[in-house]
Design a protein around this motif. Structure first.
Motif, short mmCIF file in Angstrom:
data_model
loop_
_atom_site.label_atom_id
_atom_site.label_comp_id
_atom_site.label_asym_id
_atom_site.label_seq_id
_atom_site.Cartn_x
_atom_site.Cartn_y
_atom_site.Cartn_z
N ARG A 61 -33.72 -51.06 33.29
CA ARG A 61 -32.68 -51.91 33.88
C ARG A 61 -32.22 -52.97 32.88
NH1 ARG A 61 -33.36 -56.31 38.86
NH2 ARG A 61 -31.13 -56.80 39.06
N LEU A 62 -30.92 -53.07 32.69
CA LEU A 62 -30.33 -54.13 31.90
C LEU A 62 -29.99 -55.29 32.83
CD1 LEU A 62 -29.19 -55.18 29.20
CD2 LEU A 62 -27.01 -54.09 29.81
N LEU A 63 -30.63 -56.44 32.60
CA LEU A 63 -30.38 -57.61 33.43
C LEU A 63 -29.07 -58.29 33.02
CD1 LEU A 63 -33.94 -59.24 33.52
CD2 LEU A 63 -32.96 -57.52 35.06
N ARG A 64 -28.58 -59.15 33.88
CA ARG A 64 -27.38 -59.92 33.55
C ARG A 64 -27.67 -60.83 32.37
NH1 ARG A 64 -24.59 -62.73 38.62
NH2 ARG A 64 -23.11 -63.16 36.93
N PRO A 65 -26.74 -60.97 31.44
CA PRO A 65 -26.97 -61.85 30.28
C PRO A 65 -27.22 -63.28 30.71
CG PRO A 65 -25.04 -60.46 29.96
CD PRO A 65 -25.43 -60.31 31.39
N GLN A 66 -28.14 -63.92 30.02
CA GLN A 66 -28.35 -65.34 30.25
C GLN A 66 -27.15 -66.12 29.70
OE1 GLN A 66 -32.11 -66.22 28.31
NE2 GLN A 66 -33.21 -65.89 30.22
N ALA A 67 -26.90 -67.30 30.29
CA ALA A 67 -25.86 -68.17 29.77
C ALA A 67 -26.21 -68.52 28.32
CB ALA A 67 -25.76 -69.43 30.62
N GLY A 68 -25.29 -68.27 27.43
CA GLY A 68 -25.56 -68.50 26.01
C GLY A 68 -25.62 -67.23 25.20
N PHE A 69 -25.79 -66.08 25.89
CA PHE A 69 -25.71 -64.81 25.16
C PHE A 69 -24.24 -64.50 24.94
CE2 PHE A 69 -25.65 -60.23 24.57
CZ PHE A 69 -26.73 -60.05 23.71
N ARG A 71 -20.66 -63.24 24.87
CA ARG A 71 -19.95 -62.25 25.68
C ARG A 71 -19.50 -61.07 24.85
NH1 ARG A 71 -15.91 -65.49 29.87
NH2 ARG A 71 -17.54 -66.61 31.03
N SER A 72 -19.14 -61.33 23.61
CA SER A 72 -18.64 -60.25 22.75
C SER A 72 -19.69 -59.19 22.47
CB SER A 72 -18.12 -60.82 21.43
OG SER A 72 -19.17 -61.46 20.71
N LEU A 73 -20.97 -59.56 22.61
CA LEU A 73 -22.06 -58.61 22.34
C LEU A 73 -22.43 -57.77 23.55
CD1 LEU A 73 -24.70 -60.49 20.12
CD2 LEU A 73 -23.26 -58.54 19.49
N VAL A 74 -22.00 -58.18 24.73
CA VAL A 74 -22.44 -57.48 25.95
C VAL A 74 -22.03 -56.01 25.95
CG1 VAL A 74 -22.26 -57.41 28.46
CG2 VAL A 74 -22.56 -59.61 27.29
N PRO A 75 -20.77 -55.67 25.65
CA PRO A 75 -20.42 -54.24 25.62
C PRO A 75 -21.20 -53.47 24.57
CG PRO A 75 -18.44 -55.61 25.71
CD PRO A 75 -19.59 -56.52 25.42
N ARG A 76 -21.45 -54.09 23.42
CA ARG A 76 -22.23 -53.43 22.36
C ARG A 76 -23.66 -53.20 22.81
NH1 ARG A 76 -20.01 -53.78 17.06
NH2 ARG A 76 -18.05 -54.97 16.98
N LEU A 77 -24.23 -54.19 23.50
CA LEU A 77 -25.59 -54.04 24.00
C LEU A 77 -25.66 -52.95 25.05
CD1 LEU A 77 -28.53 -54.89 24.21
CD2 LEU A 77 -27.83 -56.78 25.68
N ASP A 78 -24.68 -52.91 25.92
CA ASP A 78 -24.62 -51.88 26.95
C ASP A 78 -24.61 -50.48 26.32
OD1 ASP A 78 -23.94 -51.41 29.99
OD2 ASP A 78 -22.56 -50.13 28.87
N ARG A 79 -23.78 -50.30 25.29
CA ARG A 79 -23.72 -49.00 24.60
C ARG A 79 -25.01 -48.72 23.84
NH1 ARG A 79 -18.45 -50.83 23.41
NH2 ARG A 79 -19.09 -51.44 21.30
#
Length: 222
Positions: A61-69, A71-79
């Motif tokens: 399970r990928l948790l919701r990003p913490q505040a401070g992570f 945003r531009s990295l979230v799609p890359r992390l998902d992939r």
């Protein structure tokens, strides 16, 4: 990467993964496996008995990003997580990873954290506080029979997009019981477990051989 040693059943203490297993040149498949799973140097004794998951299918399970992570990295992390799961599953071992971001009790959870490399863990699910982190970190928990019970992966907020795919694959691979890095220049770019390299993007070669040995196809419970 960080991991955990057992203290009374499923409680754990952190152990630093900076202590890679020292070797030189290409290891035999047997020595590679022992180094990765029990921390043994060539011809040496194990530091710890190998850890296994007993279930053949594990949820991630990928948790919701913490505040401070970022945003531009979230799609890359998902992939990167999807690619890491696919690479491990493609190896053909007797263990399968299934992503389910809605499953509260997933076996392995991934936290996109607000922490930066060099900071100490605090408030990360299933992860002990006070551990100095790298750009990625993993903590595995197990019981008195050396059976894994749950795992937690942290991705630091300052990880580079270039390193993210390899780091994600490394942490996920190590959560399956490959707890030790390889302190050996030969494996830079050849193994996901290389201590000083983030160049590996697939599970192949001796990484795949070790995974198949740890979780043989059509295996029963270890």
């Amino acid at each position: 990467m960080r991991w955990a040693l057992p203290l009374l059943m499923t409680f754990a203490l952190p152990v630093w993964a900076d202590d890679g297993v020292l070797s030189s040149g290409r290891l035999s498949d047997a020595d590679f496996y022992r180094a990765a799973t029990c921390g043994a140097e060539v011809g040496g004794a194990c530091r710890k008995d190998p850890i296994f998951w007993t279930r053949k299918t594990l949820t991630v399970r990928l948790l919701r990003p913490q505040a401070g992570f970022p945003r531009s990295l979230v799609p890359r992390l998902d992939r990167a997580l999807d690619q890491a799961i696919a690479s491990i599953n493609a190896a053909g071992a007797g263990i399968t990873l299934v992503r389910d971001d809605r499953r509260p009790g997933a076996d392995i959870i991934v936290t996109p954290s607000a922490l930066f490399e060099g900071e100490e863990t605090r408030g990360i699910a299933r992860m002990a506080d006070g551990q100095v982190i790298g750009v990625g970190q993993m903590q595995l928990w197990w019981n008195a029979r050396n059976r894994a019970t749950e795992a937690s992966i942290l991705i630091a907020a300052d990880i580079s997009p270039r390193d993210l795919p390899s780091v994600m694959l490394e942490e996920l691979f190590q959560s399956l019981g490959f707890l030790y890095d390889l302190d050996n220049p030969y494996y830079n770019g050849r193994s996901i477990l290389a201590q000083d390299s983030n160049a590996t993007l697939t599970i192949a070669g001796q990484d795949q051989i070790a995974l198949l040995r740890h979780y043989p196809p059509n295996r029963g419970a270890p």
